[in-house]
Design an enzyme around this catalytic site. Sequence first.
Site, PDB file in Angstrom:
ATOM      1  N   ASP A   1      26.508 -10.952 -41.401  1.00 48.66           N
ATOM      2  CA  ASP A   1      25.700 -10.365 -40.323  1.00 48.66           C
ATOM      3  C   ASP A   1      25.113  -9.038 -40.818  1.00 48.66           C
ATOM      4  OD1 ASP A   1      24.758  -9.247 -37.827  1.00 48.66           O
ATOM      5  OD2 ASP A   1      26.096 -10.631 -36.792  1.00 48.66           O
TER       6      ASP A   1
ATOM      7  N   SER B   1      21.525 -10.943 -33.094  1.00 47.35           N
ATOM      8  CA  SER B   1      22.373 -11.938 -33.753  1.00 47.35           C
ATOM      9  C   SER B   1      22.485 -13.223 -32.945  1.00 47.35           C
ATOM     10  CB  SER B   1      23.779 -11.366 -33.973  1.00 47.35           C
ATOM     11  OG  SER B   1      23.699 -10.291 -34.870  1.00 47.35           O
TER      12      SER B   1
ATOM     13  N   HIS C   1      24.728  -0.549 -38.121  1.00 47.22           N
ATOM     14  CA  HIS C   1      24.468   0.101 -36.825  1.00 47.22           C
ATOM     15  C   HIS C   1      24.947   1.547 -36.831  1.00 47.22           C
ATOM     16  CE1 HIS C   1      22.890  -3.130 -34.312  1.00 47.22           C
ATOM     17  NE2 HIS C   1      23.755  -3.956 -34.868  1.00 47.22           N
TER      18      HIS C   1
ATOM     19  N   HIS D   1      19.926 -11.278 -40.084  1.00 49.62           N
ATOM     20  CA  HIS D   1      18.855 -10.267 -40.132  1.00 49.62           C
ATOM     21  C   HIS D   1      19.398  -9.112 -40.946  1.00 49.62           C
ATOM     22  CE1 HIS D   1      21.533  -8.191 -37.448  1.00 49.62           C
ATOM     23  NE2 HIS D   1      21.522  -9.243 -36.631  1.00 49.62           N
TER      24      HIS D   1
END
Length: 377
Positions: free
Chosen positions: A55, A96, A277, A316
Amino acid sequence: MIKLALPFLFLVFSTFSNCNKETTLTPAAVSQAEIPVSGGKTNKAPKNIILCIGDGMGLGQITGGLYSNSNKLELERFPVIGLHKNHASNKLITDSAAAATAFSCGKKTYNGAIGVDSEKRPCKTVLEMAQEKGMATGLVTTSTIVHATPASFAAHQPQRRMYEEIALDMSDSGVDYMVGGGKKFFDRREDERDLLEEMRNAGYTISDYFEEDFSKTKIPLQGKFGFLTADNDPLPLSQGRKYFKRAALSALPFLHSRSDNGFFLMIEGAQIDWGGHSNEGDYIVSELLEFDEILGKVLDFAAREGNTLVVVTADHETGGYSIIGESKMDSLEVKFTTGYHSATMVPVFAYGPGSEEFSGIYDNTAIFDKLVKLRGL
Ligand code: MG
Ligand code: ZN
């Protein structure tokens, strides 16, 4: 100009016609591309599928892991590489949930969608198709098991935050092997049902982090298995998470022994995204390197079995991560352009029968199309 352009044009045309020649497969080229098995047949169709999702694992993150690991990664062993376009149906920047649903159902959908199309209709997932073919199935993640990526393979809900509804779908999904966090969504719910008890009654061996360490748990030789590794999100590796490697690698013999029709397994390195993040380069690298180590063992398994297709990709990129300035191999200077995801294309790595289908540039939904076609689902 014309004089200069003519030889150039000739070069372009001759290269083009060479390419054309090479893509027309001669009998010799066909026999090279296929893996011969006994009896003169070919086994171009994979029996087992292992889909590994990092991820938020863009090329920047992979490069960061590579240079932080003395310039080597297990990922370098993959012979086929492609790129996928990951935009969602309603936003250029995907989340996601939409991205995992593109992999699981082959449909572009909206951000937040869990196994539903852009009209919020449930769509059949590659995992469910595998079950219908009598394949064993597994989901392993470093997030909660009800989080967007694993959920999109075995649940159908209009919004990713509907964790209790997703847990109910997961508990009822029949997936043979599930490991991840999120215990509270199963046994302390608004509706007061104890889904873990219900799963036990349905034939699962269920345990959790509160009962025992994952390293000590006995993975059953028969029946289905679930282990909840945390009440909510599992810890980052750097703060003591230990289960991921054993959980991912134990899934291989477990699923292999459950069905003669092969298996579908999704392994997610979920927290590469969380490092992105929070704009923490070290968090990204430590999570990526553990994921990469697992990929090495998965490749070893696939090389031994010979009938296993391994596809590694990201949903992504996260953070707009770049390596800049006075970086050295062992001390990277990194910058981020966002605390969310970016739109950049992300790589796909493939190994095993049918892997050559994964070269080129295509939509994220094509991953589903290719898996379904290759395995005949
Ligand atoms: Mg995820
Ligand atoms: Zn994210």
